[in-house]
Motif scaffolding. Structure first.
Motif, short mmCIF file in Angstrom:
data_model
loop_
_atom_site.label_atom_id
_atom_site.label_comp_id
_atom_site.label_asym_id
_atom_site.label_seq_id
_atom_site.Cartn_x
_atom_site.Cartn_y
_atom_site.Cartn_z
N ALA A 1 0.86 -1.19 0.00
CA ALA A 1 0.00 0.00 0.00
C ALA A 1 0.89 1.23 0.00
O ALA A 1 1.99 1.22 0.55
CB ALA A 1 -0.93 0.02 1.21
N GLY A 2 0.40 2.31 -0.60
CA GLY A 2 1.18 3.52 -0.72
C GLY A 2 1.28 4.28 0.59
O GLY A 2 0.34 4.32 1.38
N PRO B 1 6.44 3.69 -0.49
CA PRO B 1 6.37 4.12 0.91
C PRO B 1 6.34 5.64 1.08
O PRO B 1 5.87 6.14 2.10
CB PRO B 1 7.65 3.54 1.52
N ARG B 2 6.88 6.35 0.09
CA ARG B 2 6.99 7.81 0.17
C ARG B 2 7.74 8.19 1.45
O ARG B 2 8.84 7.74 1.65
CB ARG B 2 5.62 8.45 0.03
N THR B 3 7.12 8.99 2.32
CA THR B 3 7.87 9.44 3.50
C THR B 3 7.61 8.58 4.74
O THR B 3 8.15 8.85 5.80
CB THR B 3 7.53 10.90 3.84
N LYS C 1 -7.62 2.03 4.37
CA LYS C 1 -7.80 0.95 3.39
C LYS C 1 -6.75 -0.15 3.53
O LYS C 1 -6.91 -1.22 2.96
CB LYS C 1 -7.78 1.51 1.97
N ARG C 2 -5.70 0.09 4.30
CA ARG C 2 -4.60 -0.89 4.38
C ARG C 2 -5.04 -2.23 4.98
O ARG C 2 -4.83 -3.28 4.37
CB ARG C 2 -3.43 -0.29 5.15
N VAL D 1 5.75 0.00 8.92
CA VAL D 1 4.47 0.38 9.54
C VAL D 1 3.32 0.13 8.55
O VAL D 1 2.24 -0.34 8.93
CB VAL D 1 4.51 1.86 9.97
N ILE D 2 3.55 0.45 7.30
CA ILE D 2 2.53 0.21 6.28
C ILE D 2 2.26 -1.28 6.15
O ILE D 2 1.10 -1.72 6.14
CB ILE D 2 2.96 0.80 4.92
N ARG D 3 3.33 -2.06 6.07
CA ARG D 3 3.15 -3.52 5.94
C ARG D 3 2.42 -4.09 7.15
O ARG D 3 1.58 -4.99 7.01
CB ARG D 3 4.51 -4.21 5.77
#
Length: 547
Positions: A422-423, A452-454, A430-431, A459-461
């Motif tokens: 996820a971005g 991942p951007r910033t 939505k993750r 954490v996203i994963r």
């Protein structure tokens, strides 16, 4: 000298070779602004000699001689802080507000003509359109909005219109096209100055019909202000961009600006897919805007009855689909689309209905739609391997669920591995939903990094993994975490056996991976092909494992 922020990187921001020449005072009259002059250390004073402009930009580094520089207030800085650079590059005047005039007085070294408005962003679209001769008024512009299907529908509509004899332009997520000539895109919908310049360039090159994707951001931020839409189309709505919108109703409301009676960018005709409840609502909004013109609004459906109704869908072994489409006049015709998935039947039906609303021959348009492929949308990567490998742009829960269902329908007993992330700096809600969808639909879900951007990619994963692991074990497949996206793709290829399906989702046509402000070269299609060549290409004994 500081460089201004770049809210609209030059992605197809083409300009006409012979732009009109517009007086600053005529622009002021068009939008209710005041013309004046800012001198060094002085506030706005009376206007001086007439000033003529031939272009407009809100990026100081994009300014060309003769331009109006749009110095807008921003969240972190005021655009007027970058006026010195814009003037050095040849700007002849500045559009700004009262605060911007104060900034100007502190940085200019000579008197500068200004166009002053209390909310300059709100009039930027109209000003841009006026500077470039209101080009959208001289072409038919089709705007397509919705959560999923905008890009595919735009490609289908463009192909249908071209087959029916139109000279077409395309403005979208993947690219901008001028009568077939391709220019990469940076934003789904460019900022107003770039958009109207592009329209003017298209008109100059003989383009008569433009198909464009219209994002909710574009509608909310005024990027399409000043555009005259001949036809507006709505595909569907599901959760996305809730980092920008308060909730789904706010998200829907932004898209409704293309159809609502009180909207300055309302399209003259509307085509709405009513396969979901949001489409039914949107059709009601569009009809309310055309109380005396019921034929100005047409509905499309694949699950019920509408003005345009798709039935009798047949899927070919290749994944191509053929269906019957009945129109408002009762005529039924067979329509073909190369793209698999029931949602692409909806996209194709919508495209035919849009072509009809534009006024071209429907049978010619339907024939043109039949051979369209869309980059990064259920795009096959075929290196002679014994399993199906697909790259898709699905980066939201509903889209991921739809493409998984489509591929499951083609598995014929084989297994499915899904690689997805996820971005960063986007909708956090939505993750876990994407993790849930992936876990339920895949025999193996590989959670990896997207852009991942910033943000910290771990954490996203973790958010995706939380959603995946919340699915009861008996209702989900195996779950793995591999942060390195290339390694995740390779693991999926090593796992696959003949007859299986590998889906790499989320980035589709993108050719870069953004990490901490740096875009590194990364194309899922190339990475997947290289992994297949290394592993499956070496012989069947090299793949099909469980590690």
């Amino acid at each position: 000298m500081p460089s201004s922020p770049d809210p609209s990187p030059p992605g197809g921001g083409l300009r006409p070779e012979h732009p009109p020449v517009t007086q600053l005072r005529d622009l002021a009259a068009a939008v209710g602004a005041t013309v004046g002059t800012v001198a060094p250390g002085a506030t706005t004073s009376a206007a001086g000699i007439p000033v003529f402009v031939t272009g407009v930009d809100l990026r100081a580094q994009g300014v060309q001689p003769g331009d109006l520089f749009a110095a807008l207030p921003g969240a972190r800085a005021h655009g007027a802080e970058y006026a010195a650079e814009a003037l050095e590059r040849g700007a002849v005047a500045v559009l700004t507000d009262a605060a911007g005039c104060e900034h100007l007085a502190a940085v200019v070294t000579r008197p500068v003509p200004v166009l002053v408005h209390p909310d300059p962003r709100s009039v930027l679209g109209v000003v841009s359109a006026a500077i470039y001769g209101d080009p959208s008024q001289h072409m038919q512009v089709v705007g397509i909005t919705g959560t999923s299907g905008k890009t595919t529908s735009a490609y289908l509509v463009e192909a249908g219109l071209a087959a029916a004899g139109r000279v077409t332009g395309l403005v979208g997520t993947i690219e901008t096209r001028l009568a077939g000539r391709r220019v990469p895109s940076a934003l789904t919908t460019p900022e107003a100055p770039q958009l109207h310049a592009l329209f003017a360039a298209m008109r100059e090159q003989g383009i008569d019909t433009v198909v464009m994707e219209v994002s909710s951001h574009a509608l909310s931020l005024g990027r399409v202000a000043g555009v005259r839409f001949a036809v507006g189309a709505f595909t569907n709505l599901s959760q996305d961009h809730l980092d920008f919108h308060r909730d789904l109703d706010d998200y829907f409301g932004a898209k409704a600006r293309l159809f609502a009676a009180d909207s300055p960018v309302r399209a003259r005709r509307a085509v709405v897919c009513i396969d979901d409840e949001w489409g039914v609502r949107m059709a009601g909004i569009a009809r309310a805007a055309h109380p005396a013109e019921p034929e100005a609004v047409r509905t499309v459906a694949t699950t019920g009855t509408a003005d345009w109704t798709a039935t009798a869908v047949r899927t070919e072994p290749s994944g191509s689909q053929v269906f019957t489409l009945a129109g408002p006049d009762g005529t039924a015709r067979r329509v073909a689309v190369r793209l698999p998935g029931h949602y692409n039947v909806a996209n194709a039906a919508l495209a035919v209905a849009v072509c009809a609303a534009v006024g071209v021959d429907v049978d010619a348009a339907a024939a043109g739609i039949a051979d369209v492929d869309v980059p990064g949308r259920v795009e096959r990567v075929d290196r002679g391997q014994g399993f199906l490998a697909v790259v898709d742009y699905a980066h939201k829960p509903a889209a991921l669920e739809a493409v998984i269902a489509t591929l499951r329908g083609r598995a014929a007993g084989g297994r499915l591995v899904v690689v997805v992330g996820a971005g960063g700096d986007r909708d956090h809600g939505k993750r876990p939903l994407m993790g849930d969808v992936g876990a339920r639909g895949a025999d193996l879900l590989v959670v990896t990094d997207d852009n991942p951007r910033t943000e910290d990619p771990a954490v996203i994963r973790a958010a995706l993994l939380a959603g995946a692991r919340a699915v009861p074990e008996q209702q989900r497949g195996e779950i793995r975490e591999i942060g390195d996206r290339a390694a995740a793709v390779e693991a999926a290829v090593r796992w696959a056996r003949p007859g299986d399906i590998v889906l790499v989702a989320g980035k589709g046509h993108e050719t870069g991976q953004e990490i901490h402000g740096v875009k590194h070269p990364f194309d899922d299609r190339e990475v997947l092909a290289a992994a297949i060549d290394r592993i499956a290409g070496a012989g069947s004994e090299q793949y099909g494992g469980t590690e």
